[in-house]
Design a protein around this motif. Structure first.
Motif, short mmCIF file in Angstrom:
data_model
loop_
_atom_site.label_atom_id
_atom_site.label_comp_id
_atom_site.label_asym_id
_atom_site.label_seq_id
_atom_site.Cartn_x
_atom_site.Cartn_y
_atom_site.Cartn_z
N HIS A 5 0.83 -1.20 0.00
CA HIS A 5 0.00 0.00 0.00
C HIS A 5 0.87 1.25 0.00
O HIS A 5 1.66 1.48 0.91
CB HIS A 5 -0.91 -0.01 1.23
N ALA A 7 0.78 5.23 0.20
CA ALA A 7 -0.07 6.33 0.66
C ALA A 7 0.55 7.67 0.27
O ALA A 7 1.76 7.77 0.06
CB ALA A 7 -0.26 6.26 2.17
N LEU A 30 -9.41 4.26 4.80
CA LEU A 30 -9.33 5.41 3.92
C LEU A 30 -9.84 6.65 4.62
O LEU A 30 -10.86 6.60 5.31
CB LEU A 30 -10.14 5.17 2.64
N GLU A 34 -10.72 9.87 0.20
CA GLU A 34 -9.67 9.06 -0.40
C GLU A 34 -10.28 7.91 -1.21
O GLU A 34 -11.32 7.38 -0.88
CB GLU A 34 -8.75 8.45 0.67
N ARG A 35 -9.56 7.57 -2.27
CA ARG A 35 -9.96 6.45 -3.11
C ARG A 35 -8.77 5.51 -3.26
O ARG A 35 -7.63 5.91 -3.05
CB ARG A 35 -10.45 6.96 -4.47
N LEU A 36 -9.06 4.29 -3.69
CA LEU A 36 -8.04 3.27 -3.81
C LEU A 36 -7.89 2.85 -5.27
O LEU A 36 -8.90 2.65 -5.96
CB LEU A 36 -8.45 2.06 -2.95
N GLU A 44 -10.75 2.99 -10.24
CA GLU A 44 -10.91 2.96 -8.79
C GLU A 44 -11.34 1.58 -8.34
O GLU A 44 -12.17 0.93 -8.98
CB GLU A 44 -11.95 4.00 -8.37
N THR A 64 -3.46 4.97 -2.45
CA THR A 64 -4.60 5.77 -2.01
C THR A 64 -4.31 7.24 -2.24
O THR A 64 -3.18 7.69 -2.09
CB THR A 64 -4.92 5.54 -0.52
#
Length: 152
Positions: A5, A7, A30, A34-36, A44, A64
């Motif tokens: 991940h 960030a 999140l 925030e989006r992933l 997304e 993210t």
């Protein structure tokens, strides 16, 4: 399966070994807005999906960001150009777009790297751009520099 991940504003990914049936929302918290995303992909991800369903065979590199777009100001030879990219875009694509924006030939670009202004370390071109963007902002600045300097 490993999840890496990335960030916003954090140069190092957090890596975790997880079961494929774990939901992304159980792994990642999140922040508001925030989006992933999968690194290198602009789609997304659904955080309520399982890791296996969300990644569908892709590597577990996720990023993210609250930004829809990142404005990267690239400095080269005393000039600046702004390159706009998706937050999950790898820095190698930022480098490529910056080279195109400055009109640098393929041969002259062979030893160009990206660096944070004032730093001597090359940025990891596999990392997503969001890693060099300060939290709660949607812009950053990098320098496009030659690693080999002609002597003479």
């Amino acid at each position: 399966m490993k999840i890496h991940h990335f960030a916003a504003g954090e140069a190092v990914a957090q890596t975790r070994e997880v079961a494929p049936d774990v939901r992304l929302s159980d792994l990642l918290v999140l922040e508001r807005d925030e989006r992933l995303f999968v690194v290198g992909d602009e789609a997304e991800l659904d955080v309520t999906a399982t890791v296996e369903a969300a990644l569908a065979g892709r590597p577990g590199h996720v990023a993210t960001s609250a930004c829809h777009q990142i404005a990267v100001t690239v400095g080269y030879a005393g000039a600046d150009k702004v390159v706009k990219v998706h937050p999950a875009t790898r820095l190698r694509a930022v480098r490529k777009r910056a080279i195109e924006a400055f009109g640098i030939s393929h041969g002259a670009a062979a030893d160009l790297v990206l660096r944070v202004p004032g730093e001597t370390e090359d940025l990891d071109l596999n990392a997503p751009v969001t890693t060099i963007v300060p939290r709660r902002t949607c812009s950053t600045t990098v320098d496009l520099v030659h690693t080999v300097r002609p002597q003479g």
